[in-house]
Design a protein around this motif. Sequence first.
Motif, mmCIF file in Angstrom:
data_model
loop_
_atom_site.group_PDB
_atom_site.id
_atom_site.type_symbol
_atom_site.label_atom_id
_atom_site.label_comp_id
_atom_site.label_asym_id
_atom_site.label_seq_id
_atom_site.Cartn_x
_atom_site.Cartn_y
_atom_site.Cartn_z
ATOM 1 N N GLY A 10 0.828 -1.195 0.000
ATOM 2 C CA GLY A 10 0.000 0.000 0.000
ATOM 3 C C GLY A 10 0.860 1.242 0.000
ATOM 4 N N LEU A 11 0.206 2.379 0.110
ATOM 5 C CA LEU A 11 0.884 3.671 0.063
ATOM 6 C C LEU A 11 0.385 4.538 1.206
ATOM 7 N N LEU A 12 1.311 5.112 1.960
ATOM 8 C CA LEU A 12 0.939 6.016 3.047
ATOM 9 C C LEU A 12 0.494 7.344 2.435
ATOM 10 N N THR A 13 -0.792 7.651 2.567
ATOM 11 C CA THR A 13 -1.348 8.841 1.928
ATOM 12 C C THR A 13 -1.541 10.010 2.886
ATOM 13 N N ALA A 14 -1.567 9.752 4.192
ATOM 14 C CA ALA A 14 -1.813 10.848 5.131
ATOM 15 C C ALA A 14 -1.359 10.460 6.520
ATOM 16 N N LEU A 15 -0.928 11.471 7.287
ATOM 17 C CA LEU A 15 -0.682 11.364 8.723
ATOM 18 C C LEU A 15 -1.640 12.313 9.403
ATOM 19 N N LEU A 16 -2.586 11.765 10.126
ATOM 20 C CA LEU A 16 -3.603 12.604 10.738
ATOM 21 C C LEU A 16 -2.979 13.554 11.758
ATOM 22 N N PRO A 17 -3.505 14.775 11.866
ATOM 23 C CA PRO A 17 -2.844 15.796 12.696
ATOM 24 C C PRO A 17 -3.015 15.624 14.192
ATOM 25 N N GLU A 18 -3.860 14.712 14.615
ATOM 26 C CA GLU A 18 -4.137 14.585 16.054
ATOM 27 C C GLU A 18 -3.487 13.342 16.624
ATOM 28 N N VAL A 19 -2.914 13.468 17.827
ATOM 29 C CA VAL A 19 -2.293 12.341 18.533
ATOM 30 C C VAL A 19 -3.261 11.836 19.593
ATOM 31 N N SER A 20 -3.418 10.522 19.669
ATOM 32 C CA SER A 20 -4.294 9.931 20.667
ATOM 33 C C SER A 20 -3.713 10.167 22.057
ATOM 34 N N GLY A 21 -4.510 10.729 22.940
ATOM 35 C CA GLY A 21 -4.026 11.050 24.278
ATOM 36 C C GLY A 21 -3.799 9.830 25.148
ATOM 37 N N ASP A 22 -4.529 8.742 24.900
ATOM 38 C CA ASP A 22 -4.415 7.550 25.737
ATOM 39 C C ASP A 22 -3.222 6.690 25.340
#
Length: 423
Positions: A285-297
Amino acid sequence: MTSFRNNRLGIAIGALALLGIGIGAGVFLGRQGGQDDPSAASPGERRVLYYYDPMYPDRKFDKPGQSPFMNMALVAKYADEGGPAAAAGVRIDPALTQNLGVRFAVAQMGTLGGDLAATAVVDFNQRDVALVQARADGFVQRVYNRAPGDVIAAGAPLADILIPSWGGAQGEYLAVRRTGEASLIQAARQRLILLGMSDPLITSVEQSGRPRTMITVTSPIGGAIRTLSVRSGMTVTQGMTLAEVSGLSTVWLNAAIPEARAGQVRIGQGVEVRLSAFPSERFTGLLTALLPEVSGDSRTLTGRVEMPNRGGRLRPGMYGQIVFGGGAGPALLVPSEAVIRTGTRDVVMLALAEGRYQPAQVRVGRESGGQTEILAGLAAGERIIASGQFLIDSEASLSGVEARPIEGAPVSQTAMAPMGASQ
């Protein structure tokens, strides 16, 4: 005369006896005082400052003996250990380090694997979604036995809807067509389009010459029905959502990338995918995005990988693992257990000559396979403590030994002869 001489002799003998008693008492008291004073030492012996329990180095005792805390022998703290006049670091008795099971390692150049593995879950491609809505008020006459979760092809019928308001407009359009006026025909046809009729429907009316008020609603794409809100006999209004269909030609894999490793991945990077449902197969596959939010847990960053779904075998909810290929390169490595992480800085304990130890501040990089990359603060060939460094670090703190700053680290390999990775 004889009596006088006897008296003088008796006085002399008594004086000598008293002098002997005084000298004996002085020697006895001197010995006792030397035993009670832990700092007293004969010439050539090291002077003891106090005694302490290695497990509780902040507790001091003035006499040797057993520790009241761990039932182990107290250790002497000598005056020549530490202090401005002493050599760098704190000196620890070699016998004590052996009893504590201290292990050593050497900072050395090596290769740290660049691959990063992350868990992933298959999800629908949220960009491949179709909403089916009613284009006018009407009545549902028939449904085609559909249900949420069904996989349908493009053009599959969903419901038949009767739309009375379209009958009059179509009749007017057919009447205008019979006049032969091109401008009027075009205007009438445009009116049908504005009322929500599709080009195929208008063409069908033109060919048949009769109005069509029964419209079959179909799915514009193939995929899985996510929601279905149409039932036989119900009334629908213009703009009402009848169904939502998600395409299955491509899927997303949402990978949980650790926050500390997020800098190792980049958009557009190819990945290898292993799915639990197909353990013997490898997908790409291909990495298309890194979401801007980090999971706090979990302190993870979501990486979105898009991949084709040939044959529709990949189903949302499947669990797998993604491997991000990375370039493995040379790095200065130490055992991960040797790094003391205080929250404000990272420290390793240097093993110097003559049984001395000194903390050294370092800047760490990647970590893999029990090895940690040292970016600054340490040089190849320097000997460090790999296990048991916390007790020695406590002793160094009590002795006022300052940690070697990153700027003070040597830039080349030290002259000390390299030792084995563990001892």
